[in-house]
Enzyme design. Structure first.
Site, PDB file in Angstrom:
ATOM      1  N   HIS A  10      10.621   1.044  -8.297  1.00 12.26           N
ATOM      2  CA  HIS A  10      10.221   1.946  -9.376  1.00 12.26           C
ATOM      3  C   HIS A  10      11.325   2.948  -9.660  1.00 12.26           C
ATOM      4  CE1 HIS A  10       8.744   3.587  -5.554  1.00 12.26           C
ATOM      5  NE2 HIS A  10       8.968   4.796  -6.054  1.00 12.26           N
ATOM      6  N   HIS A  25      11.916   6.695 -11.213  1.00 11.98           N
ATOM      7  CA  HIS A  25      11.302   7.952 -11.629  1.00 11.98           C
ATOM      8  C   HIS A  25      12.051   8.450 -12.867  1.00 11.98           C
ATOM      9  CE1 HIS A  25       9.304   8.920  -7.621  1.00 11.98           C
ATOM     10  NE2 HIS A  25      10.187   7.993  -7.255  1.00 11.98           N
TER      11      HIS A  25
HETATM   12  P1  5GP Z   1       8.794   7.020  -3.907  1.00 13.44           P
HETATM   13  O1  5GP Z   1       8.736   8.151  -2.912  1.00 13.44           O
HETATM   14  O2  5GP Z   1       8.347   5.716  -3.293  1.00 13.44           O
HETATM   15  O3  5GP Z   1      10.116   6.909  -4.615  1.00 13.44           O
HETATM   16  O4  5GP Z   1       7.792   7.396  -5.054  1.00 13.44           O
HETATM   17  C1  5GP Z   1       6.457   7.009  -5.049  1.00 13.44           C
HETATM   18  C2  5GP Z   1       5.761   7.861  -6.081  1.00 13.44           C
HETATM   19  O5  5GP Z   1       4.493   7.278  -6.340  1.00 13.44           O
HETATM   20  C3  5GP Z   1       5.512   9.297  -5.618  1.00 13.44           C
HETATM   21  O6  5GP Z   1       6.163  10.202  -6.511  1.00 13.44           O
HETATM   22  C4  5GP Z   1       3.978   9.431  -5.654  1.00 13.44           C
HETATM   23  O7  5GP Z   1       3.560  10.696  -6.120  1.00 13.44           O
HETATM   24  C5  5GP Z   1       3.568   8.295  -6.587  1.00 13.44           C
HETATM   25  N1  5GP Z   1       2.253   7.748  -6.292  1.00 13.44           N
HETATM   26  C6  5GP Z   1       1.766   7.397  -5.078  1.00 13.44           C
HETATM   27  N2  5GP Z   1       0.527   6.894  -5.192  1.00 13.44           N
HETATM   28  C7  5GP Z   1       0.215   6.936  -6.517  1.00 13.44           C
HETATM   29  C8  5GP Z   1      -0.945   6.550  -7.259  1.00 13.44           C
HETATM   30  O8  5GP Z   1      -1.952   6.066  -6.727  1.00 13.44           O
HETATM   31  N3  5GP Z   1      -0.906   6.753  -8.605  1.00 13.44           N
HETATM   32  C9  5GP Z   1       0.185   7.280  -9.222  1.00 13.44           C
HETATM   33  N4  5GP Z   1       0.103   7.431 -10.550  1.00 13.44           N
HETATM   34  N5  5GP Z   1       1.298   7.651  -8.559  1.00 13.44           N
HETATM   35  C10 5GP Z   1       1.307   7.482  -7.215  1.00 13.44           C
END
Ligand code: 5GP
Ligand code: ZN
Length: 113
Positions: free
Chosen positions: A98, A100
């Site tokens: 993903h 951001h």
């Molecule tokens: P990472 O730390 O893996 O780069 O980012 C994962 C992102 O997914 C985090 O910013 C977190 O807030 C978001 N996230 C985690 N669970 C959910 C969810 O159930 N729904 C949504 N919309 N975002 C989520």
């Protein structure tokens, strides 16, 4: 992938604030926003991390979609930041690739987010 949170969001099994969807990507609001606008763009194909995405055609197309969401859908005209966390040491918590997108549609909030 059946036990992947983001695959469940793509499938509609878990609700999300969808902002864009096409045949290859899905984009939705982060549940814990770290900027006035914080959207996640994910490929519909389950790829665990950026490090697993070796196909330059896929990567180019994915980044073009990230730009499309930021510029044409969210209209972040003042600018935006794109972050891709890779593996635990890079802060990745969800193992479905993903990007951001962090910004502010009002243009009033500047970096750092
Ligand atoms: P990472 O730390 O893996 O780069 O980012 C994962 C992102 O997914 C985090 O910013 C977190 O807030 C978001 N996230 C985690 N669970 C959910 C969810 O159930 N729904 C949504 N919309 N975002 C989520
Ligand atoms: Zn997945």
């Amino acid at each position: 992938m059946s036990d992947c949170l983001f695959c469940k969001i793509i499938a509609g099994d878990i609700p999300s604030g969808k902002v864009y969807e096409d045949d290859t990507v899905f984009a939705f609001n982060d549940i814990h926003p770290k900027a006035p606008t914080h959207v996640l763009v994910i490929p519909k194909t389950h790829i665990p991390t950026l490090a697993d995405a070796e196909d330059p055609v896929f990567l180019g197309a994915f980044m073009e979609k990230v730009n499309h969401v930021a510029n044409d859908v969210l209209k972040l005209e003042a600018g935006y930041r794109v972050v891709i966390n890779v593996r635990e040491g890079g802060g990745q918590e969800v193992f479905h690739l993903h990007a951001h997108i962090l910004g502010d549609t009002s243009g009033k909030t500047k970096l750092p987010f």
